[in-house]
Design a protein around this motif. Structure first.
Motif, PDB file in Angstrom:
ATOM      1  N   GLN A  76       3.295  15.822 -31.440  1.00  0.00           N
ATOM      2  CA  GLN A  76       3.448  14.782 -32.465  1.00  0.00           C
ATOM      3  C   GLN A  76       4.329  15.270 -33.612  1.00  0.00           C
ATOM      4  O   GLN A  76       5.197  14.541 -34.108  1.00  0.00           O
ATOM      5  CB  GLN A  76       2.087  14.352 -32.991  1.00  0.00           C
ATOM      6  CG  GLN A  76       1.268  13.591 -31.975  1.00  0.00           C
ATOM      7  CD  GLN A  76      -0.156  13.333 -32.449  1.00  0.00           C
ATOM      8  OE1 GLN A  76      -0.534  13.665 -33.560  1.00  0.00           O
ATOM      9  NE2 GLN A  76      -0.952  12.739 -31.574  1.00  0.00           N
ATOM     10  N   GLN A 106       8.105  15.675 -32.736  1.00  0.00           N
ATOM     11  CA  GLN A 106       8.829  14.407 -32.670  1.00  0.00           C
ATOM     12  C   GLN A 106       9.385  14.013 -34.038  1.00  0.00           C
ATOM     13  O   GLN A 106      10.432  13.382 -34.125  1.00  0.00           O
ATOM     14  CB  GLN A 106       7.946  13.293 -32.118  1.00  0.00           C
ATOM     15  CG  GLN A 106       8.743  12.022 -31.854  1.00  0.00           C
ATOM     16  CD  GLN A 106       7.974  10.994 -31.081  1.00  0.00           C
ATOM     17  OE1 GLN A 106       6.812  10.754 -31.360  1.00  0.00           O
ATOM     18  NE2 GLN A 106       8.629  10.379 -30.108  1.00  0.00           N
ATOM     19  N   PRO A 110      13.795  14.094 -33.110  1.00  0.00           N
ATOM     20  CA  PRO A 110      13.503  12.788 -32.505  1.00  0.00           C
ATOM     21  C   PRO A 110      13.677  12.821 -30.984  1.00  0.00           C
ATOM     22  O   PRO A 110      14.629  13.420 -30.473  1.00  0.00           O
ATOM     23  CB  PRO A 110      14.532  11.865 -33.157  1.00  0.00           C
ATOM     24  CG  PRO A 110      14.896  12.542 -34.440  1.00  0.00           C
ATOM     25  CD  PRO A 110      14.815  14.010 -34.149  1.00  0.00           C
ATOM     26  N   ASN A 111      12.721  12.185 -30.282  1.00  0.00           N
ATOM     27  CA  ASN A 111      12.778  12.145 -28.831  1.00  0.00           C
ATOM     28  C   ASN A 111      12.027  10.927 -28.324  1.00  0.00           C
ATOM     29  O   ASN A 111      11.189  10.374 -29.020  1.00  0.00           O
ATOM     30  CB  ASN A 111      12.217  13.445 -28.225  1.00  0.00           C
ATOM     31  CG  ASN A 111      10.789  13.727 -28.628  1.00  0.00           C
ATOM     32  OD1 ASN A 111       9.854  13.169 -28.074  1.00  0.00           O
ATOM     33  ND2 ASN A 111      10.608  14.603 -29.611  1.00  0.00           N
ATOM     34  N   THR A 112      12.355  10.510 -27.109  1.00  0.00           N
ATOM     35  CA  THR A 112      11.666   9.390 -26.477  1.00  0.00           C
ATOM     36  C   THR A 112      10.227   9.783 -26.177  1.00  0.00           C
ATOM     37  O   THR A 112       9.301   9.038 -26.432  1.00  0.00           O
ATOM     38  CB  THR A 112      12.377   8.994 -25.161  1.00  0.00           C
ATOM     39  OG1 THR A 112      13.735   8.696 -25.465  1.00  0.00           O
ATOM     40  CG2 THR A 112      11.715   7.797 -24.512  1.00  0.00           C
ATOM     41  N   PHE A 113      10.083  10.950 -25.589  1.00  0.00           N
ATOM     42  CA  PHE A 113       8.758  11.517 -25.377  1.00  0.00           C
ATOM     43  C   PHE A 113       8.874  13.007 -25.166  1.00  0.00           C
ATOM     44  O   PHE A 113       9.960  13.545 -24.943  1.00  0.00           O
ATOM     45  CB  PHE A 113       8.017  10.820 -24.233  1.00  0.00           C
ATOM     46  CG  PHE A 113       8.246  11.388 -22.858  1.00  0.00           C
ATOM     47  CD1 PHE A 113       7.385  12.334 -22.319  1.00  0.00           C
ATOM     48  CD2 PHE A 113       9.300  10.949 -22.082  1.00  0.00           C
ATOM     49  CE1 PHE A 113       7.587  12.836 -21.056  1.00  0.00           C
ATOM     50  CE2 PHE A 113       9.506  11.439 -20.809  1.00  0.00           C
ATOM     51  CZ  PHE A 113       8.645  12.394 -20.287  1.00  0.00           C
ATOM     52  N   SER A 114       7.748  13.677 -25.274  1.00  0.00           N
ATOM     53  CA  SER A 114       7.705  15.121 -25.097  1.00  0.00           C
ATOM     54  C   SER A 114       6.488  15.471 -24.257  1.00  0.00           C
ATOM     55  O   SER A 114       5.551  14.688 -24.135  1.00  0.00           O
ATOM     56  CB  SER A 114       7.645  15.816 -26.458  1.00  0.00           C
ATOM     57  OG  SER A 114       6.582  15.298 -27.231  1.00  0.00           O
ATOM     58  N   TYR A 171       3.333  13.130 -25.164  1.00  0.00           N
ATOM     59  CA  TYR A 171       3.289  12.282 -26.342  1.00  0.00           C
ATOM     60  C   TYR A 171       4.508  11.390 -26.326  1.00  0.00           C
ATOM     61  O   TYR A 171       5.626  11.910 -26.334  1.00  0.00           O
ATOM     62  CB  TYR A 171       3.261  13.109 -27.627  1.00  0.00           C
ATOM     63  CG  TYR A 171       3.163  12.219 -28.844  1.00  0.00           C
ATOM     64  CD1 TYR A 171       1.952  11.656 -29.197  1.00  0.00           C
ATOM     65  CD2 TYR A 171       4.277  11.927 -29.602  1.00  0.00           C
ATOM     66  CE1 TYR A 171       1.862  10.819 -30.306  1.00  0.00           C
ATOM     67  CE2 TYR A 171       4.197  11.093 -30.703  1.00  0.00           C
ATOM     68  CZ  TYR A 171       2.987  10.544 -31.046  1.00  0.00           C
ATOM     69  OH  TYR A 171       2.896   9.715 -32.127  1.00  0.00           O
ATOM     70  N   LEU A 198      11.326  18.122 -24.238  1.00  0.00           N
ATOM     71  CA  LEU A 198      11.619  16.950 -25.042  1.00  0.00           C
ATOM     72  C   LEU A 198      12.631  16.122 -24.260  1.00  0.00           C
ATOM     73  O   LEU A 198      13.564  16.677 -23.670  1.00  0.00           O
ATOM     74  CB  LEU A 198      12.216  17.324 -26.400  1.00  0.00           C
ATOM     75  CG  LEU A 198      11.433  18.307 -27.271  1.00  0.00           C
ATOM     76  CD1 LEU A 198      12.145  18.504 -28.597  1.00  0.00           C
ATOM     77  CD2 LEU A 198      10.013  17.862 -27.486  1.00  0.00           C
ATOM     78  N   ARG A 215      15.109  12.399 -23.969  1.00  0.00           N
ATOM     79  CA  ARG A 215      15.787  11.301 -24.670  1.00  0.00           C
ATOM     80  C   ARG A 215      16.493  10.390 -23.669  1.00  0.00           C
ATOM     81  O   ARG A 215      16.920  10.820 -22.610  1.00  0.00           O
ATOM     82  CB  ARG A 215      16.848  11.839 -25.619  1.00  0.00           C
ATOM     83  CG  ARG A 215      16.323  12.408 -26.893  1.00  0.00           C
ATOM     84  CD  ARG A 215      17.473  12.736 -27.799  1.00  0.00           C
ATOM     85  NE  ARG A 215      16.994  13.248 -29.068  1.00  0.00           N
ATOM     86  CZ  ARG A 215      17.720  14.009 -29.867  1.00  0.00           C
ATOM     87  NH1 ARG A 215      18.961  14.339 -29.550  1.00  0.00           N
ATOM     88  NH2 ARG A 215      17.221  14.440 -31.000  1.00  0.00           N
TER      89      ARG A 215
END
Length: 167
Positions: free
Chosen positions: A17, A20, A24-28, A48, A126, A128
């Motif tokens: 969390q 991020q 910045p990322n779409t999900f990790s 996440y 991570l 994107r």
């Protein structure tokens, strides 16, 4: 929080969390090293947001096809952008792209492979979309700042799990 959150899974979720906000990322995700006798090197994905666990489970079924898998066998921590290792043509032909990334609108990944004392511990990823763009050098630098801290915490977890199984 890497050191002060006692529950290891909670620490991993919290780290994802926080990272991020910094990168910045779409999900990790965090996948742990599989210390069982299976041929898998990874297991137990934590993501996440959590809905991406399905993608990581699909990845686990294709893990043997991953061209970055050798990093998990070299027993040294390594931070990479997947795009630095694979040509776009090979990437777009891969099962991992077509079965995992593409259905989830993922195109880029940054992977932190954690190892200590010749023991592979896990990987932090991570992801994107193509629209979000690739990870830049400054973001790689930020992630690199966490290598020693995460490696230490993952190794402490490894030691505590292995000491409890031998006792």
């Amino acid at each position: 929080q890497i050191y002060t959150t006692e529950d290891f899974d909670k620490m991993k979720r919290t780290f994802l969390q926080i990272i991020q906000m910094l990168i910045p990322n779409t999900f990790s995700s965090i996948l742990m090293a599989d210390s069982s006798d299976s041929e898998s090197l990874l297991c137990n994905p934590i993501c996440y947001p959590e809905e991406y666990v399905k993608m990581e489970n699909m990845y686990l079924s294709l893990e043997n096809e991953d061209t970055t898998r050798w990093l998990e066998l070299c027993n040294q921590s390594a931070l990479i952008r997947e795009s630095d290792l694979l040509s776009e043509e090979d990437f777009l032909k891969s099962n991992i792209y077509n079965k995992c990334y593409k259905p989830n609108n993922i195109y880029y990944s940054m992977q932190l492979h954690l190892s200590y004392n010749n023991i592979f511990l896990g990987v932090v990823c991570l992801y994107r979309s193509k629209e979000e763009g690739n990870f830049n050098d400054d973001e790689m630098f930020i992630m690199k700042a966490f290598v020693n801290h995460l490696t230490f915490r993952f190794y402490q977890n490894y030691l505590s799990k292995n000491s409890s199984t031998t006792n």
